[in-house]
Design an enzyme around this catalytic site. Structure first.
Site, PDB file in Angstrom:
ATOM      1  N   CYS A 190       0.807  -1.223   0.000  1.00  0.00           N
ATOM      2  CA  CYS A 190       0.000   0.000   0.000  1.00  0.00           C
ATOM      3  C   CYS A 190       0.835   1.266   0.000  1.00  0.00           C
ATOM      4  CB  CYS A 190      -0.943  -0.012   1.196  1.00  0.00           C
ATOM      5  SG  CYS A 190      -2.016  -1.458   1.209  1.00  0.00           S
ATOM      6  N   HIS A 200      -1.564   7.995   6.664  1.00  0.00           N
ATOM      7  CA  HIS A 200      -1.912   6.703   6.047  1.00  0.00           C
ATOM      8  C   HIS A 200      -3.279   6.259   6.571  1.00  0.00           C
ATOM      9  CE1 HIS A 200      -1.376   2.856   4.168  1.00  0.00           C
ATOM     10  NE2 HIS A 200      -1.496   2.215   5.320  1.00  0.00           N
ATOM     11  N   GLU A 240       0.608   5.053  13.984  1.00  0.00           N
ATOM     12  CA  GLU A 240       0.957   6.254  13.220  1.00  0.00           C
ATOM     13  C   GLU A 240       0.899   7.495  14.109  1.00  0.00           C
ATOM     14  OE1 GLU A 240       0.050   8.425   8.933  1.00  0.00           O
ATOM     15  OE2 GLU A 240      -1.328   6.874   9.658  1.00  0.00           O
ATOM     16  N   LYS A 295      -8.669   8.467   3.524  1.00  0.00           N
ATOM     17  CA  LYS A 295      -9.318   7.158   3.415  1.00  0.00           C
ATOM     18  C   LYS A 295     -10.663   7.111   4.133  1.00  0.00           C
ATOM     19  CE  LYS A 295      -4.979   4.557   2.891  1.00  0.00           C
ATOM     20  NZ  LYS A 295      -4.026   5.669   3.126  1.00  0.00           N
ATOM     21  N   HIS A 344      -9.699   2.490   1.323  1.00  0.00           N
ATOM     22  CA  HIS A 344      -8.270   2.207   1.127  1.00  0.00           C
ATOM     23  C   HIS A 344      -8.049   1.664  -0.280  1.00  0.00           C
ATOM     24  CE1 HIS A 344      -4.221   1.287   1.593  1.00  0.00           C
ATOM     25  NE2 HIS A 344      -4.220   0.502   2.655  1.00  0.00           N
ATOM     26  N   PHE A 385       1.690  -3.651   3.865  1.00  0.00           N
ATOM     27  CA  PHE A 385       1.939  -5.007   4.350  1.00  0.00           C
ATOM     28  C   PHE A 385       3.397  -5.379   4.101  1.00  0.00           C
ATOM     29  CE2 PHE A 385      -2.505  -7.229   4.187  1.00  0.00           C
ATOM     30  CZ  PHE A 385      -2.956  -6.373   5.177  1.00  0.00           C
TER      31      PHE A 385
END
Length: 413
Positions: free
Chosen positions: A162, A302, A313, A334, A339, A398
């Site tokens: 991502c 993110h 985060e 998002k 996402h 990931f």
């Protein structure tokens, strides 16, 4: 060392299939999440996603060409064509040997793979399409942009889950700085809302199951968040050396000034709970930009709407910015788009550039019951006007991939 500027952008997204529609709806705080109607979701725990609507690849790309591309590649081509037109770049005077293409995807052509597996099972190996492999492989978006426009500079397809978009933009920054290209077409693309990927994410309890309230399902930093919402699309930017852009009198939207990339080296899907890799990537991006945390005016997070991810985060931002973390507005796109996986950070980079241009920070919607541990200024519910010169965009994937970029308003000096 060459300075690097952004001169064009293109978007295919659940919020709209061009930059202006996407941006206008983002600023209004509209959610693009809806019930999946492209396949039967009766047996699925999660039944919602951010789908790209009103996308006609045959009209945009031509019937013959569109049929040779998986949906992820169609998205990338359409967004790239927008970006090139926006930059007014394609002309006979362009040195195509000095144009690179850095466009990646987290997953690639999974829809084509599933369709051809069905052909194998029903009709046998003799009927498998000979175009399966070139349509499926993740580098094909970059390849098709290069082939279509005759760009013969370096072509690369980063696969960093991502964080693909920021990886592409950051590596493009490095390439132009070192005179490896005059122009780089950079970004990410994804079209992975399929039966098998939705089932996998659902069974991993990674995605929200707030099926009765789709528009309220993606809720970064909220106490009641229960996972991310899958989405699809593409974001493509045109990056140029400042000297090249000035030579052709190009319109300049913003400057890319910093890039940081790290690995958590922790887990195949979970972020480090203390946000160590995220912190280091942000720190490196600021060092690369030659600025201090106090110079940053906003952060595009993110922020996928997962429990551990949003918290880690937040912790990373606090560690880097200290008490100044409470001053810097943090926005989570998002919450509205869902996402977009490999497309997410490139689309969010475009949103960051629009923020720097317009001095408007999009809101984080659905932040109705803030997590006490996530206590920064997330610009809840309503967009905000602000004095903006420097913005940071975070992206994590990931496998522990972290990529952060820093942009600023363009100044001749």
């Amino acid at each position: 060392m060459e300075r690097v500027v952004i001169t064009g952008a293109g978007v295919i997204s659940p919020l709209g299939n061009d930059v202006e529609q996407f941006w206008n709806r983002l600023v209004r705080g509209e959610s693009a999440i809806s019930t999946i109607d492209t396949f039967d979701v009766t047996r699925y725990k999660t039944k919602i996603a951010g789908l790209v609507r009103d996308f006609d690849p045959e009209t945009l790309l031509g019937k013959k060409e569109a049929r040779r591309m998986d949906r992820f590649c169609q998205f990338a081509m359409a967004a790239a064509n927008q970006a090139l037109a926006d930059a007014q770049l394609v002309s006979d005077e362009l040195d195509r040997e000095r144009v690179a293409v850095y466009v990646g995807s987290g997953i690639g052509g999974i829809q084509t793979l599933l369709e051809q597996e069905a052909v194998l099972n029903k009709r046998g190996p003799e009927r498998i399409s000979p175009t399966l492999v070139p349509m499926m492989i993740a580098n094909m978006a970059a390849a098709m942009i290069s082939i279509t426009h005759g760009f013969t500079g370096p072509t690369m397809a980063p696969v960093t889950a991502c964080s693909v978009g920021n990886t592409a933009i950051g590596e493009a920054l490095r390439l132009i700085r070192t005179n490896g290209a005059d122009v780089v077409i950079a970004g990410g693309t994804e079209a992975a809302i399929t039966e098998i990927s939705l089932g996998s994410f659902s069974n991993a309890t990674a995605v929200s199951s707030r099926n009765d309230e789709p528009t309220r399902a993606s809720r970064p930093f909220d106490q009641d968040r229960d996972g991310f919402v899958m989405a699809e699309g593409a974001g493509i930017l045109v990056l140029e050396s400042l000297s090249h852009a000035k030579k052709r009198n190009a319109r300049i939207y913003a400057e890319v000034i910093g890039y940081g990339a790290t690995s958590d080296a922790y887990h195949i899907v979970a972020t480090h709970p203390e946000g160590r890799g995220a912190y280091q990537a942000m720190k490196l991006a600021l060092q690369d930009a030659g600025i201090q945390p106090t110079d940053v005016d906003m952060i595009s997070a993110h922020a996928t709407s997962t429990g551990v991810g949003d918290l880690s985060e937040t912790l990373a931002i606090k560690k880097l910015f200290g008490e100044d973390a409470y001053r810097v507005p943090v926005t989570a796109n998002k919450s509205m788009t869902g996402h977009m996986l490999g497309a997410a950070s490139a689309v969010e980079a475009i949103a960051l550039v629009k923020s720097l241009q317009t001095r408007i920070i999009p809101p984080t919607i659905n932040l109705d019951n803030p997590d006490p541990a996530c206590d920064l200024d997330y610009v809840p519910h309503v967009a905000r006007e602000a004095k903006l010169a420097v913005g940071m965009s975070n992206s994590f994937g990931f496998g522990g991939h972290n990529a952060v970029i820093v942009c600023r308003t363009f100044d001749e000096s």
